[in-house]
Scaffold this active site. Structure first.
Site, PDB file in Angstrom:
ATOM      1  N   HIS A 105      -3.000  -1.388  -6.322  1.00 58.67           N
ATOM      2  CA  HIS A 105      -2.548  -2.382  -7.089  1.00 58.67           C
ATOM      3  C   HIS A 105      -3.800  -3.303  -7.805  1.00 58.67           C
ATOM      4  O   HIS A 105      -3.582  -4.171  -8.646  1.00 58.67           O
ATOM      5  CB  HIS A 105      -1.647  -3.544  -6.251  1.00 58.67           C
ATOM      6  N   ASP A 156      -0.229   2.280  -1.444  1.00 56.30           N
ATOM      7  CA  ASP A 156      -1.230   1.441  -2.328  1.00 56.30           C
ATOM      8  C   ASP A 156      -2.745   1.650  -2.080  1.00 56.30           C
ATOM      9  O   ASP A 156      -3.291   0.967  -1.359  1.00 56.30           O
ATOM     10  CB  ASP A 156      -0.899  -0.171  -1.867  1.00 56.30           C
ATOM     11  N   SER A 254      -7.601  -8.286  -1.520  1.00 56.29           N
ATOM     12  CA  SER A 254      -6.961  -7.049  -1.773  1.00 56.29           C
ATOM     13  C   SER A 254      -7.840  -5.914  -1.804  1.00 56.29           C
ATOM     14  O   SER A 254      -8.872  -6.032  -2.535  1.00 56.29           O
ATOM     15  CB  SER A 254      -5.996  -6.836  -2.944  1.00 56.29           C
ATOM     16  N   GLY A 255      -7.541  -4.858  -1.483  1.00 59.04           N
ATOM     17  CA  GLY A 255      -8.505  -3.577  -1.480  1.00 59.04           C
ATOM     18  C   GLY A 255      -9.447  -3.523  -0.517  1.00 59.04           C
ATOM     19  O   GLY A 255     -10.386  -2.374  -0.314  1.00 59.04           O
TER      20      GLY A 255
END
Ligand SMILES: *[C@@H]1O[C@H](CO)[C@@H](O)[C@H](O)[C@H]1NC(C)=O
Ligand SMILES: *[C@@H]1O[C@H](CO)[C@@H](O)[C@H](O)[C@H]1NC(C)=O
Length: 307
Positions: A105, A156, A254-255
């Site tokens: 994402h 994801d 995120s990530g």
């Protein structure tokens, strides 16, 4: 769903680590059966050393007791930035001298040719750039082919190929991938998440790398907590958080990595990728992570046959 990942950051933690890695040579015996590693030998500051001999072991001795991560404590952390912008919009994790794992994402509505990946970073308030930090271009990004956007949050995960190749140093080292044949769930274990994300929901991003320790939940307990809020956790996800709230990943994280340090040999494993959450750090609302050991085969295949 707001997958936006509200992930994390982390508030507090205690990490006691006394790792020190003295002499790395190619004659060391291979470590850790079952841990996925990449054997792409490469020349680096440490000599000609297979990845599985060095992954997951910071060269920097550290003792941590605060909120801010110790510089070099997680030399595999990557910051994904947009050219011209100040703070990273996502994190990632270095797994070899060419590849970073992140969340799919993170690449929604972004062009890889306008992004940079910074390794060896800790404090973005140091301008123009920290001495040990290096920026890399992206040769390609592969999102998991089954990722369908933020509606389900499943799959994801993304792989980033860097250019040029990374030279390892005390500030830049790869983490180990988790075992994928046995696929431990890690339920009940303490994990560490790190990132430059917001320190509270709708708050400001952090200029310095932050870390927090969170407990891994089993998926059924996580589904019980999130189902009433309308969310579903799949086998490709894992949850971690403090039942009382107050510790979580948040937007901007995120990530980035959810990490567990193996007790047997003190190596750090990348067990999760910061993916999504319902707000940040709410009570009984764990953060949700991509479960990396479900995707190690995809990572291996993608790396071996880049397109
Ligand atoms: C590492 O070990 C090799 C072989 O024992 C030795 O020659 C070398 O000096 C050592 N390097 C360091 C930095 O200790
Ligand atoms: C999941 O975790 C909850 C809370 O810790 C526990 O009560 C439950 O027994 C666990 N379930 C399984 C299947 O391990």
């Amino acid at each position: 769903m707001v997958i936006a990942i509200q992930l994390i950051l982390l508030t507090c933690y205690t990490l006691l680590n006394h790792l020190i890695l003295g002499n790395i040579t190619t004659t060391q015996s291979p470590v850790a059966k079952g841990r996925q590693v990449f054997n792409n030998n490469n020349n680096n500051e440490l000599g000609f050393v297979p990845i599985e001999h060095i992954c997951g072991l910071p060269l920097h001795r550290r003792i941590v007791g605060g909120r801010e991560a110790e510089p070099r404590a997680f030399p595999w952390i990557a910051a994904l930035g947009t050219q011209g912008e100040f703070l990273p919009f996502c994190g990632g994790t270095l797994i070899s001298n060419q590849y970073v794992v992140s969340a799919a994402h993170c690449f929604r509505n972004r062009r890889p040719d306008q992004l940079v990946v910074r390794l060896g970073a800790h404090d973005f308030s140091v301008l123009p750039v920290e001495r040990d930090a290096r920026d890399f271009q992206i040769s390609w990004v592969k999102m998991h082919p089954r990722w369908q956007g933020v509606d389900t949050g499943d799959y994801d995960i993304a792989l980033i190929k860097l250019t040029p190749n990374v030279v390892f140093s005390r500030s830049v080292m790869p983490i180990c991938l988790p075992p994928w044949r046995t696929r431990p769930t890690y339920a009940g274990e303490l994990a560490t998440v790190a990132g430059w994300g917001r320190t509270r929901f709708n708050g400001y991003q952090s200029e310095r790398l932050m870390q927090v320790e969170v407990q891994v939940w089993n998926n059924s307990a996580c589904n019980q907590a999130l189902a009433p809020k309308g969310y579903k956790v799949t086998p490709g996800m894992m949850c971690a958080g403090d039942p009382k709230g107050g510790k979580d990943s948040c937007n901007g994280d995120s990530g980035g990595p959810l990490m567990i340090q193996e007790s047997t040999d003190e190596r750090w494993l990348l067990v999760g990728v910061v993916s999504w959450g319902v707000g940040c750090a709410q009570p009984n609302t764990p953060g949700v992570y991509t479960r990396v050991n479900e995707y190690v085969e995809w990572i291996r295949n993608t790396i071996q046959i880049p397109k």
